[in-house]
Design a protein around this motif. Structure first.
Motif, PDB file in Angstrom:
ATOM      1  N   PRO A 117      51.640  27.135  33.690  1.00 40.99           N
ATOM      2  CA  PRO A 117      52.749  27.970  34.174  1.00 40.99           C
ATOM      3  C   PRO A 117      52.473  29.462  34.164  1.00 40.99           C
ATOM      4  O   PRO A 117      53.214  30.231  34.791  1.00 40.99           O
ATOM      5  N   VAL A 118      51.438  29.923  33.439  1.00 43.34           N
ATOM      6  CA  VAL A 118      51.177  31.356  33.392  1.00 43.34           C
ATOM      7  C   VAL A 118      50.847  31.910  34.780  1.00 43.34           C
ATOM      8  O   VAL A 118      51.106  33.080  35.071  1.00 43.34           O
ATOM      9  N   TYR A 119      50.294  31.082  35.658  1.00 43.38           N
ATOM     10  CA  TYR A 119      49.929  31.566  36.999  1.00 43.38           C
ATOM     11  C   TYR A 119      51.160  32.019  37.789  1.00 43.38           C
ATOM     12  O   TYR A 119      51.210  33.175  38.232  1.00 43.38           O
ATOM     13  N   PRO A 120      52.153  31.175  37.994  1.00 41.34           N
ATOM     14  CA  PRO A 120      53.320  31.665  38.739  1.00 41.34           C
ATOM     15  C   PRO A 120      54.104  32.745  37.995  1.00 41.34           C
ATOM     16  O   PRO A 120      54.741  33.583  38.636  1.00 41.34           O
ATOM     17  N   TRP A 121      54.054  32.751  36.666  1.00 43.96           N
ATOM     18  CA  TRP A 121      54.728  33.817  35.933  1.00 43.96           C
ATOM     19  C   TRP A 121      54.196  35.184  36.353  1.00 43.96           C
ATOM     20  O   TRP A 121      54.926  36.176  36.335  1.00 43.96           O
ATOM     21  N   PHE A 122      52.915  35.238  36.693  1.00 44.10           N
ATOM     22  CA  PHE A 122      52.306  36.502  37.097  1.00 44.10           C
ATOM     23  C   PHE A 122      51.993  36.536  38.592  1.00 44.10           C
ATOM     24  O   PHE A 122      51.157  37.317  39.043  1.00 44.10           O
ATOM     25  N   GLY A 123      52.662  35.659  39.347  1.00 45.70           N
ATOM     26  CA  GLY A 123      52.555  35.711  40.796  1.00 45.70           C
ATOM     27  C   GLY A 123      51.258  35.171  41.365  1.00 45.70           C
ATOM     28  O   GLY A 123      50.861  35.555  42.476  1.00 45.70           O
ATOM     29  N   LYS A 124      50.592  34.259  40.646  1.00 43.11           N
ATOM     30  CA  LYS A 124      49.311  33.730  41.096  1.00 43.11           C
ATOM     31  C   LYS A 124      49.408  32.224  41.351  1.00 43.11           C
ATOM     32  O   LYS A 124      50.314  31.547  40.864  1.00 43.11           O
ATOM     33  N   ASP A 125      48.437  31.697  42.074  1.00 46.02           N
ATOM     34  CA  ASP A 125      48.385  30.286  42.452  1.00 46.02           C
ATOM     35  C   ASP A 125      47.301  29.598  41.632  1.00 46.02           C
ATOM     36  O   ASP A 125      46.114  29.917  41.761  1.00 46.02           O
ATOM     37  N   ILE A 126      47.707  28.642  40.783  1.00 43.03           N
ATOM     38  CA  ILE A 126      46.744  27.973  39.901  1.00 43.03           C
ATOM     39  C   ILE A 126      45.680  27.222  40.686  1.00 43.03           C
ATOM     40  O   ILE A 126      44.559  27.027  40.217  1.00 43.03           O
ATOM     41  N   ARG A 127      45.989  26.828  41.907  1.00 43.33           N
ATOM     42  CA  ARG A 127      45.011  26.106  42.720  1.00 43.33           C
ATOM     43  C   ARG A 127      43.840  26.986  43.134  1.00 43.33           C
ATOM     44  O   ARG A 127      42.816  26.485  43.593  1.00 43.33           O
ATOM     45  N   LYS A 128      43.998  28.286  42.958  1.00 42.37           N
ATOM     46  CA  LYS A 128      42.930  29.225  43.295  1.00 42.37           C
ATOM     47  C   LYS A 128      42.373  29.905  42.055  1.00 42.37           C
ATOM     48  O   LYS A 128      41.870  31.030  42.118  1.00 42.37           O
ATOM     49  N   GLY A 129      42.423  29.180  40.937  1.00 48.12           N
ATOM     50  CA  GLY A 129      41.991  29.758  39.678  1.00 48.12           C
ATOM     51  C   GLY A 129      40.549  30.229  39.680  1.00 48.12           C
ATOM     52  O   GLY A 129      40.231  31.326  39.216  1.00 48.12           O
ATOM     53  N   ILE A 130      39.632  29.408  40.197  1.00 47.90           N
ATOM     54  CA  ILE A 130      38.218  29.789  40.229  1.00 47.90           C
ATOM     55  C   ILE A 130      38.012  30.997  41.139  1.00 47.90           C
ATOM     56  O   ILE A 130      37.314  31.955  40.789  1.00 47.90           O
ATOM     57  N   GLN A 131      38.630  30.967  42.335  1.00 44.56           N
ATOM     58  CA  GLN A 131      38.480  32.088  43.267  1.00 44.56           C
ATOM     59  C   GLN A 131      39.028  33.383  42.670  1.00 44.56           C
ATOM     60  O   GLN A 131      38.442  34.461  42.831  1.00 44.56           O
ATOM     61  N   LEU A 132      40.165  33.293  41.990  1.00 49.64           N
ATOM     62  CA  LEU A 132      40.723  34.459  41.322  1.00 49.64           C
ATOM     63  C   LEU A 132      39.765  35.005  40.270  1.00 49.64           C
ATOM     64  O   LEU A 132      39.542  36.229  40.181  1.00 49.64           O
ATOM     65  N   ALA A 133      39.199  34.115  39.470  1.00 47.57           N
ATOM     66  CA  ALA A 133      38.279  34.540  38.420  1.00 47.57           C
ATOM     67  C   ALA A 133      37.063  35.247  39.013  1.00 47.57           C
ATOM     68  O   ALA A 133      36.631  36.293  38.508  1.00 47.57           O
ATOM     69  N   VAL A 134      36.523  34.704  40.089  1.00 47.06           N
ATOM     70  CA  VAL A 134      35.325  35.284  40.706  1.00 47.06           C
ATOM     71  C   VAL A 134      35.633  36.662  41.293  1.00 47.06           C
ATOM     72  O   VAL A 134      34.906  37.638  41.057  1.00 47.06           O
ATOM     73  N   GLU A 135      36.713  36.762  42.064  1.00 50.93           N
ATOM     74  CA  GLU A 135      37.030  38.041  42.699  1.00 50.93           C
ATOM     75  C   GLU A 135      37.374  39.106  41.663  1.00 50.93           C
ATOM     76  O   GLU A 135      36.899  40.250  41.748  1.00 50.93           O
ATOM     77  N   ASN A 136      38.210  38.753  40.701  1.00 48.34           N
ATOM     78  CA  ASN A 136      38.620  39.734  39.700  1.00 48.34           C
ATOM     79  C   ASN A 136      37.453  40.177  38.824  1.00 48.34           C
ATOM     80  O   ASN A 136      37.346  41.356  38.452  1.00 48.34           O
ATOM     81  N   ASP A 137      36.566  39.252  38.516  1.00 50.60           N
ATOM     82  CA  ASP A 137      35.372  39.575  37.742  1.00 50.60           C
ATOM     83  C   ASP A 137      34.505  40.566  38.507  1.00 50.60           C
ATOM     84  O   ASP A 137      34.031  41.573  37.963  1.00 50.60           O
ATOM     85  N   ASP A 138      34.281  40.305  39.778  1.00 45.95           N
ATOM     86  CA  ASP A 138      33.461  41.199  40.592  1.00 45.95           C
ATOM     87  C   ASP A 138      34.060  42.602  40.669  1.00 45.95           C
ATOM     88  O   ASP A 138      33.346  43.603  40.556  1.00 45.95           O
ATOM     89  N   LEU A 139      35.367  42.676  40.861  1.00 43.80           N
ATOM     90  CA  LEU A 139      36.009  43.981  40.955  1.00 43.80           C
ATOM     91  C   LEU A 139      35.940  44.717  39.623  1.00 43.80           C
ATOM     92  O   LEU A 139      35.682  45.934  39.584  1.00 43.80           O
ATOM     93  N   LEU A 140      36.160  44.008  38.522  1.00 42.45           N
ATOM     94  CA  LEU A 140      36.081  44.634  37.205  1.00 42.45           C
ATOM     95  C   LEU A 140      34.719  45.285  37.003  1.00 42.45           C
ATOM     96  O   LEU A 140      34.619  46.439  36.564  1.00 42.45           O
ATOM     97  N   ARG A 141      33.673  44.565  37.335  1.00 44.99           N
ATOM     98  CA  ARG A 141      32.313  45.105  37.169  1.00 44.99           C
ATOM     99  C   ARG A 141      32.079  46.313  38.072  1.00 44.99           C
ATOM    100  O   ARG A 141      31.431  47.278  37.678  1.00 44.99           O
ATOM    101  N   THR A 142      32.594  46.221  39.278  1.00 46.55           N
ATOM    102  CA  THR A 142      32.446  47.338  40.209  1.00 46.55           C
ATOM    103  C   THR A 142      33.118  48.591  39.668  1.00 46.55           C
ATOM    104  O   THR A 142      32.559  49.694  39.723  1.00 46.55           O
ATOM    105  N   LEU A 143      34.311  48.427  39.107  1.00 45.36           N
ATOM    106  CA  LEU A 143      35.044  49.569  38.580  1.00 45.36           C
ATOM    107  C   LEU A 143      34.352  50.188  37.373  1.00 45.36           C
ATOM    108  O   LEU A 143      34.448  51.399  37.140  1.00 45.36           O
ATOM    109  N   TRP A 144      33.669  49.367  36.589  1.00 46.83           N
ATOM    110  CA  TRP A 144      32.943  49.890  35.435  1.00 46.83           C
ATOM    111  C   TRP A 144      31.626  50.560  35.827  1.00 46.83           C
ATOM    112  O   TRP A 144      31.166  51.469  35.141  1.00 46.83           O
ATOM    113  N   SER A 145      31.021  50.123  36.910  1.00 52.98           N
ATOM    114  CA  SER A 145      29.690  50.624  37.276  1.00 52.98           C
ATOM    115  C   SER A 145      29.719  51.720  38.335  1.00 52.98           C
ATOM    116  O   SER A 145      28.735  52.451  38.499  1.00 52.98           O
ATOM    117  N   GLN A 146      30.828  51.858  39.069  1.00 53.98           N
ATOM    118  CA  GLN A 146      30.878  52.808  40.178  1.00 53.98           C
ATOM    119  C   GLN A 146      32.123  53.683  40.084  1.00 53.98           C
ATOM    120  O   GLN A 146      33.134  53.306  39.483  1.00 53.98           O
TER     121      GLN A 146
END
Length: 282
Positions: A117-146
């Motif tokens: 249930p944490v996904y809809p609580w924060f406006g996210k779709d649990i069916r896209k959990g892996i895709q969310l993790a990949v995209e957010n991880d990539d952006l986090l690294r970009t923000l730290w390195s650039q």
């Protein structure tokens, strides 16, 4: 090899008192637990992130910031930060801010969480959990390195000429771990970046744990980060010690029965097939 303590911050009835601690007591006791861990000579302390009862740690940065002020040597970490439901821009800034407060004593462990249930609580779709993790991880690294980042993805609004502040301490971002129980995609991702892989193996049999950690080690070497045996593997476990094994079983049994995650299992079965250890220090 490092040894430490991690907690998910659950609030359950204490068989010794017949009542659960209050949220206030649990939060304050968690800080004292971390201080005691440093005094005992342990290497790290880590906290989970949950947004539902019966758990208390909804704000890991607040908790770890308080612990940083009470300790001087202890490595602090999350276990885990929800990379799927948190905004990576907020994560980039919050955890580097904490890194500065802790004088660099900070790791960040990322995971998808174990509460659907944490996904809809924060406006996210649990069916896209892996895709969310990949995209957010990539952006986090970009923000730290650039700096002056221009970015566009699927799950959040685009960024134009954005620089997260503060910048990583001495130009070095917090070390990242990827926490997972059953997803080989996460082990693969940790290996790809040369990050750490934490297998949340507390309730899992050793053959499954070996399969996941072997995959991570092999892929770590495949991507050129070092030999397989040099990969960064983290494992969890629970321990209760007393003067004799019989005494340890007798004293721990009420706590074992009172923990909802063990319902339906025997203490002997769990100590045989999982990392739960109940016995003596010898």
């Amino acid at each position: 090899m490092h040894f430490g303590v991690f907690t998910v911050g659950d609030i359950t009835t204490d068989p010794a008192t017949g009542r659960p601690p209050s949220e206030h007591e649990r939060i304050k006791n968690t800080v004292e637990m971390a201080v005691a861990a440093e005094q005992a000579g342990l290497d790290f302390f880590a906290t989970g992130e949950h947004h539902n009862p019966p758990f208390a740690p909804s704000s890991p940065t607040t908790l770890l910031g308080n612990i940083a002020a009470r300790t001087s040597r202890l490595l602090l970490s999350t276990a885990t930060t929800l990379i799927t439901t948190n905004d990576p821009v907020r994560l980039a800034e919050d955890y580097v801010y904490l890194q500065h407060l802790a004088d660099g004593r900070l790791d960040l462990m990322m995971g998808r969480g174990n509460t659907g249930p944490v996904y809809p609580w924060f406006g996210k779709d649990i069916r896209k959990g892996i895709q969310l993790a990949v995209e957010n991880d990539d952006l986090l690294r970009t923000l730290w390195s650039q700096t002056n980042v221009d970015w566009e993805g699927e799950f959040r609004t685009p960024l134009t000429d954005f620089t997260s502040t503060p910048r990583p301490l001495d130009g070095v971002a917090p070390f990242v771990w990827h926490g997972s129980i059953r997803s080989p995609q996460i082990a693969e991702r940790a290996a790809y970046y040369g990050d750490g892989f934490f297998h949340s193996n507390i309730f899992w049999p050793s053959d499954h744990v070996k399969k996941m950690t072997d995959l991570y080690r092999q892929r770590f070497e495949h991507y050129g980060h070092g030999r397989a045996e040099e990969a960064y593997v983290g494992l969890g476990g629970q321990v209760f010690m007393a003067g004799s094994q019989a005494e340890a079983f007798r004293r721990y049994e009420p706590y074992f029965r009172n923990t909802y995650v063990y319902q339906g299992a025997s203490l002997e079965e769990m100590t045989t097939h999982t990392p739960l250890a109940v016995g003596t220090p010898e």
